[in-house]
Design an enzyme around this catalytic site. Structure first.
Site, short mmCIF file in Angstrom:
data_model
loop_
_atom_site.label_atom_id
_atom_site.label_comp_id
_atom_site.label_asym_id
_atom_site.label_seq_id
_atom_site.Cartn_x
_atom_site.Cartn_y
_atom_site.Cartn_z
N HIS A 25 12.59 -0.53 22.07
CA HIS A 25 13.88 -0.97 22.61
C HIS A 25 13.71 -1.58 23.99
O HIS A 25 14.19 -2.69 24.27
CB HIS A 25 14.83 0.23 22.68
CG HIS A 25 16.19 -0.11 23.20
ND1 HIS A 25 17.23 -0.49 22.39
CD2 HIS A 25 16.68 -0.15 24.48
CE1 HIS A 25 18.31 -0.74 23.13
NE2 HIS A 25 17.99 -0.54 24.40
N GLU A 26 13.01 -0.87 24.85
CA GLU A 26 12.82 -1.37 26.22
C GLU A 26 11.90 -2.59 26.23
O GLU A 26 12.04 -3.47 27.09
CB GLU A 26 12.23 -0.26 27.11
CG GLU A 26 13.12 0.98 27.24
CD GLU A 26 14.51 0.66 27.74
OE1 GLU A 26 14.68 -0.33 28.48
OE2 GLU A 26 15.45 1.39 27.37
N HIS A 34 14.01 -5.75 26.06
CA HIS A 34 14.53 -6.17 27.36
C HIS A 34 13.43 -6.82 28.20
O HIS A 34 13.63 -7.87 28.82
CB HIS A 34 15.09 -4.95 28.13
CG HIS A 34 16.26 -4.29 27.46
ND1 HIS A 34 17.35 -4.98 26.98
CD2 HIS A 34 16.51 -2.98 27.21
CE1 HIS A 34 18.22 -4.13 26.47
NE2 HIS A 34 17.73 -2.90 26.59
#
Length: 352
Positions: A19-20, A23
């Protein structure tokens, strides 16, 4: 126990990392400055610094974060103005925020793609797992363990095909051939229209004979390289998760079914006991859940930020900071209430 603990750490850590990573990657593509990439919160446990970015694993394993330069509009001495997140167009900021949930969908797709290549396509067997009392199937002589092989002369090779055939009969008598411990038997059953609650708590009225599936599956080789089945499965599971959330909101599914970190750990533990493929399948499902939860339009979640940036694009000016701050506090309160409910349900299930 040790294996399950390792599985829980790897699965949850992998989900947070991916998920990170979304980003991080999109921020890098746009040339934004990244101050930190952290798995976990709080003080740093281990890590290293490369360039101007601090990569670390922190003590509190309840998530992770990517700290972007100028993310809150603050001044930065280590990064030039053109590297600051707050100085970038709203569409770029929206893309960076949306990349986290997108990468969770991507992870689920990659897992399903691997499983399609490694296992093949799963097909639920038309094997009777149970017979409801006082049902047409009970009257016809069905017993647990019967394998349905044909209906009205047409071969049956999956549970889905069998159900479709029964429902298409619209209550007409059916001649069903079953394999019972190697012996072929012919049974006659007349479907009866009944109403039952489906997975989402909805009332469904269809012709039924009163048998339950065993849950046993076989795996068939896939055609091609498996991309389309993986995409289809990812989309299908996403629809199931979204419909589940809507059913909870509509109170079709009780809020008591909402689970938190303890339930999550239990699901991973049970999957780990069933082998690597089951664990990967559970990881993909949790990744889809994580993506959809983060897309909810609640301030403090990615979905809330996406909404802010979308409004900024529409109105062509930044939103009022006071209004944003107030909505963030409301969003944080909503998130805390949801987390409290999930943890309360977890504890109640343990005590029960």
């Amino acid at each position: 126990m040790i294996t399950s603990t390792i599985a829980i750490v790897l699965v949850l850590g992998g989900l947070i990392f991916f998920h990170e990573l979304g980003h991080f990657v999109v921020a890098r593509i746009f040339g934004m400055g990244v101050k930190a990439f952290s798995l976990g919160f709080g003080p740093k446990l281990v890590g290293f610094t490369s360039g101007k970015t601090d990569y670390k694993i922190s003590w509190i394993p309840l998530g992770g974060y990517v700290a972007l330069a100028g993310e809150q509009g603050e001044e930065e001495t280590d990064f030039p103005d053109d590297k600051l997140f707050s100085h970038r167009p709203a569409w770029q900021r929206l893309c960076v925020v949306a990349a986290g949930p997108f990468f969770n969908f991507l992870l689920a797709f990659l897992i399903y793609w691997f499983l399609a290549l490694a296992q093949g396509q799963a097909v639920i067997l038309p094997l009777v797992g149970g017979v409801l009392p006082d049902s047409p199937a009970a009257a016809a002589g069905f017993v647990k363990g019967d394998m349905v092989t044909a209906i009205d002369g047409a071969p049956v090779d999956s549970w889905t095909q069998m159900v479709d055939t029964i429902r298409a009969a619209e209550g007409k008598p059916l001649t069903v051939v079953v394999d019972r411990s190697g012996a072929k038997l012919t049974l006659t059953v007349t479907p009866q229209v009944n109403t039952f609650k489906n997975l989402f708590g909805e009332d469904v009225t269809v012709p039924m004979v009163g048998i339950n599936q065993s849950g046993q599956v076989r795996y068939e080789p896939i055609d091609g390289i498996g991309i389309l089945p993986a995409l289809s499965h990812t989309w299908g599971m996403s629809e199931v998760v979204v419909k589940g959330f809507l059913s909870i909101i509509e109170r079709l599914i009780p809020v008591e079914s909402v689970g938190g970190p303890i339930m999550l750990a239990q699901m991973v533990h049970e999957s780990a006991q069933s082998g690597l493929y089951a664990l990967l399948g559970m990881m993909a499902l949790i990744s889809i859940n994580l993506a959809i939860i983060n897309l909810l339009p609640i301030p403090v979640l990615d979905g809330g930020h996406i909404l802010f940036f979308a409004l900024e694009i529409v109105f062509r000016r930044p939103l009022n900071e006071r209004w944003k701050a107030m909505s963030m506090r409301v969003g944080l309160l909503i998130l805390l209430l949801i987390m409290s409910l999930a943890i309360f349900n977890d504890v109640r299930r343990l005590l029960g």
